[in-house]
Design an enzyme around this catalytic site. Structure first.
Site, PDB file in Angstrom:
ATOM      1  N   ASP A 149     -13.605  65.422  10.697  1.00  0.00           N
ATOM      2  CA  ASP A 149     -14.782  65.950  11.390  1.00  0.00           C
ATOM      3  C   ASP A 149     -14.393  66.834  12.562  1.00  0.00           C
ATOM      4  O   ASP A 149     -14.114  66.358  13.659  1.00  0.00           O
ATOM      5  CB  ASP A 149     -15.666  64.781  11.854  1.00  0.00           C
ATOM      6  CG  ASP A 149     -16.952  65.270  12.481  1.00  0.00           C
ATOM      7  OD1 ASP A 149     -17.148  66.504  12.576  1.00  0.00           O
ATOM      8  OD2 ASP A 149     -17.766  64.422  12.897  1.00  0.00           O
ATOM      9  N   GLU A 206     -17.453  68.824   7.745  1.00  0.00           N
ATOM     10  CA  GLU A 206     -18.807  69.178   8.185  1.00  0.00           C
ATOM     11  C   GLU A 206     -18.791  70.502   8.923  1.00  0.00           C
ATOM     12  O   GLU A 206     -17.909  70.717   9.761  1.00  0.00           O
ATOM     13  CB  GLU A 206     -19.323  68.060   9.111  1.00  0.00           C
ATOM     14  CG  GLU A 206     -20.658  68.337   9.761  1.00  0.00           C
ATOM     15  CD  GLU A 206     -21.104  67.186  10.690  1.00  0.00           C
ATOM     16  OE1 GLU A 206     -20.720  66.026  10.461  1.00  0.00           O
ATOM     17  OE2 GLU A 206     -21.820  67.479  11.656  1.00  0.00           O
ATOM     18  N   THR A 231     -27.721  53.005  10.473  1.00  0.00           N
ATOM     19  CA  THR A 231     -28.712  52.432  11.396  1.00  0.00           C
ATOM     20  C   THR A 231     -29.559  51.305  10.802  1.00  0.00           C
ATOM     21  O   THR A 231     -29.663  50.227  11.401  1.00  0.00           O
ATOM     22  CB  THR A 231     -29.625  53.557  11.934  1.00  0.00           C
ATOM     23  OG1 THR A 231     -28.789  54.507  12.579  1.00  0.00           O
ATOM     24  CG2 THR A 231     -30.644  53.029  12.926  1.00  0.00           C
ATOM     25  N   ASP A 271     -15.038  57.406   7.972  1.00  0.00           N
ATOM     26  CA  ASP A 271     -16.168  58.264   8.361  1.00  0.00           C
ATOM     27  C   ASP A 271     -15.809  59.059   9.620  1.00  0.00           C
ATOM     28  O   ASP A 271     -15.035  58.575  10.469  1.00  0.00           O
ATOM     29  CB  ASP A 271     -17.360  57.313   8.629  1.00  0.00           C
ATOM     30  CG  ASP A 271     -18.704  58.005   8.704  1.00  0.00           C
ATOM     31  OD1 ASP A 271     -18.830  59.126   8.179  1.00  0.00           O
ATOM     32  OD2 ASP A 271     -19.646  57.411   9.277  1.00  0.00           O
ATOM     33  N   HIS A 272     -16.341  60.240   9.779  1.00  0.00           N
ATOM     34  CA  HIS A 272     -16.340  61.016  11.039  1.00  0.00           C
ATOM     35  C   HIS A 272     -15.080  60.974  11.879  1.00  0.00           C
ATOM     36  O   HIS A 272     -15.155  60.708  13.092  1.00  0.00           O
ATOM     37  CB  HIS A 272     -17.471  60.509  11.952  1.00  0.00           C
ATOM     38  CG  HIS A 272     -18.803  61.056  11.567  1.00  0.00           C
ATOM     39  ND1 HIS A 272     -19.116  62.390  11.654  1.00  0.00           N
ATOM     40  CD2 HIS A 272     -19.911  60.452  11.085  1.00  0.00           C
ATOM     41  CE1 HIS A 272     -20.353  62.583  11.242  1.00  0.00           C
ATOM     42  NE2 HIS A 272     -20.864  61.415  10.884  1.00  0.00           N
ATOM     43  N   ASN A 299     -25.000  58.793   3.622  1.00  0.00           N
ATOM     44  CA  ASN A 299     -24.432  57.863   4.606  1.00  0.00           C
ATOM     45  C   ASN A 299     -25.546  57.046   5.248  1.00  0.00           C
ATOM     46  O   ASN A 299     -26.546  57.603   5.703  1.00  0.00           O
ATOM     47  CB  ASN A 299     -23.728  58.652   5.720  1.00  0.00           C
ATOM     48  CG  ASN A 299     -22.373  59.160   5.289  1.00  0.00           C
ATOM     49  OD1 ASN A 299     -22.058  59.194   4.107  1.00  0.00           O
ATOM     50  ND2 ASN A 299     -21.562  59.552   6.256  1.00  0.00           N
ATOM     51  N   SER A 344     -30.756  56.845   7.004  1.00  0.00           N
ATOM     52  CA  SER A 344     -31.718  55.832   7.479  1.00  0.00           C
ATOM     53  C   SER A 344     -33.023  56.532   7.839  1.00  0.00           C
ATOM     54  O   SER A 344     -33.004  57.514   8.587  1.00  0.00           O
ATOM     55  CB  SER A 344     -31.194  55.131   8.740  1.00  0.00           C
ATOM     56  OG  SER A 344     -30.090  54.332   8.433  1.00  0.00           O
ATOM     57  N   HIS A 375     -25.689  63.009   5.685  1.00  0.00           N
ATOM     58  CA  HIS A 375     -25.595  61.920   6.675  1.00  0.00           C
ATOM     59  C   HIS A 375     -27.003  61.606   7.197  1.00  0.00           C
ATOM     60  O   HIS A 375     -27.928  62.381   7.010  1.00  0.00           O
ATOM     61  CB  HIS A 375     -24.719  62.371   7.849  1.00  0.00           C
ATOM     62  CG  HIS A 375     -23.265  62.409   7.524  1.00  0.00           C
ATOM     63  ND1 HIS A 375     -22.320  61.820   8.317  1.00  0.00           N
ATOM     64  CD2 HIS A 375     -22.587  62.953   6.486  1.00  0.00           C
ATOM     65  CE1 HIS A 375     -21.118  62.013   7.790  1.00  0.00           C
ATOM     66  NE2 HIS A 375     -21.251  62.710   6.676  1.00  0.00           N
ATOM     67  N   GLY A 376     -27.095  60.472   7.890  1.00  0.00           N
ATOM     68  CA  GLY A 376     -28.369  60.146   8.529  1.00  0.00           C
ATOM     69  C   GLY A 376     -29.449  59.773   7.532  1.00  0.00           C
ATOM     70  O   GLY A 376     -30.605  60.166   7.676  1.00  0.00           O
TER      71      GLY A 376
HETATM   72  P1  13P Z   1     -27.714  56.647  10.028  1.00  0.00           P
HETATM   73  O1  13P Z   1     -27.192  55.770  11.130  1.00  0.00           O
HETATM   74  O2  13P Z   1     -28.800  57.537  10.493  1.00  0.00           O
HETATM   75  O3  13P Z   1     -28.071  55.878   8.814  1.00  0.00           O
HETATM   76  O4  13P Z   1     -26.529  57.637   9.632  1.00  0.00           O
HETATM   77  C1  13P Z   1     -25.286  57.116   9.274  1.00  0.00           C
HETATM   78  C2  13P Z   1     -24.283  58.176   9.080  1.00  0.00           C
HETATM   79  O5  13P Z   1     -24.601  59.315   8.777  1.00  0.00           O
HETATM   80  C3  13P Z   1     -22.876  57.790   9.273  1.00  0.00           C
HETATM   81  O6  13P Z   1     -21.983  58.845   9.119  1.00  0.00           O
END
Ligand code: 13P
Length: 299
Positions: A102, A132, A233, A80-81, A230, A211, A208-209
């Site tokens: 990234d 990205e 959190t 990741d990233h 992804n 959560s 992403h993000g």
């Molecule tokens: P969250 O922590 O918001 O679930 O996002 C995780 C993420 O995008 C990892 O690349």
């Protein structure tokens, strides 16, 4: 079974669901994701952030690869990233199936040249590359609407970027943030539609993000072509919550029950996400084990 990231994402997109890519840190995280995937017959991705890679090194990568190989459902292993060529090279050498190059913190031209170089490298290993443009924030608090929009993926630039870099997957920024959404999440779906049009139908779209995103936003994103979410959190919070509970802290607490409880807590969150992403009961659609695909050198 260890599977190709390309096969997982392309099959998911074809059948209109998405693959959950879950950030893992250790054995407990790996067990939680794999056992969740097996419990609901879902494909999944084990995802290592560069800071976890730095912490866990080769043993962590081997753990993920071995857990994927011995799983009864398709799993791939992803970096990741990553902002560093060195970490990307390490991941590819170790046999990870896909990487995120990234360069989103860089000015556009530098992002483009970093991503293009990493894509050429990764493709020599048959690995899938995610990149990205736009910049996913930790939090959007305190930003004006104009500032938020400036960080979002520009559809025209996205088209130009994917053609120039030859990446396989694009992480879009349409209002999604890493970590907790402090206010009601808002995703710019018109922007996602325009991105889909400019990058072309073969581009794998990633959000992403995930959560904290409500079910309706998840399913609209999938309808518009997102095939990878992804998640970190919410799973991490489930783990840390258990570490603070009695089973881990009572006077006679022992480590194994504490770890088992952490796995169960994370597993529950992962299962919920898989159901939201529509990937439950889809394992049978991904029939080709990675070993068989090696002839095509596709990771
Ligand atoms: P969250 O922590 O918001 O679930 O996002 C995780 C993420 O995008 C990892 O690349």
């Amino acid at each position: 079974m260890l599977s190709s990231t390309r096969e997982l994402l392309e099959t998911a997109r074809r059948h209109i669901y998405a693959i959950g890519a879950f950030n893992i840190y250790n054995l407990e995280g790996v067990r939680a994701v794999v056992s969740a995937a097996e419990a609901v017959q879902s494909p999944a991705m084990l995802q290592i952030h560069p800071s976890s890679l730095k912490y866990g090194g080769s043993p962590l990568v081997s753990l993920c690869l071995e857990a994927a190989r011995s799983a009864t459902v398709p799993i791939s292993v992803h970096l990741d990233h990553s902002t560093s060529a060195e970490a990307i090279r390490f991941a590819l050498e170790a046999g990870m199936n896909s990487i995120m190059a990234d360069g989103s913190h860089l000015p556009y031209a530098e992002n483009l040249s970093f991503t293009r170089e990493m894509t050429q490298l990764a493709h020599r290993y048959g690995a899938v590359v995610e990149a990205e443009i736009g910049r996913i924030s930790g939090t959007e608090d305190g930003l004006s609407v104009a500032e938020k929009e400036a960080k979002m993926t520009d559809p025209v630039q996205a088209g130009e970027f994917v053609r120039a870099t030859q990446v396989d997957a694009l992480a879009v920024t349409i209002g999604n943030v890493h970590g907790e959404y402090r206010s009601e999440p808002r995703l710019d779906f018109d922007r996602l539609i325009r991105i889909g049009e400019t990058v072309g139908k073969d581009m794998l779209l990633v959000l992403h993000g995930a959560s904290g995103l409500p079910a309706a936003m998840i399913s609209r994103s999938i309808q518009l072509g997102v095939c990878k979410f992804n998640v970190n959190t919410e799973v991490r919070q489930a783990y840390m919550h258990t570490l603070q509970s009695d089973i881990c802290n009572a006077r006679k607490a022992d480590l194994l029950p504490c770890m088992e409880q952490s796995i169960a807590a994370m597993q529950q969150v992962v299962i919920e996400k898989m159901q939201l992403f529509g990937s439950g009961n889809k394992a049978h659609l991904h029939q080709t084990p990675y070993a068989q695909m090696l002839t095509n050198t596709v990771r």
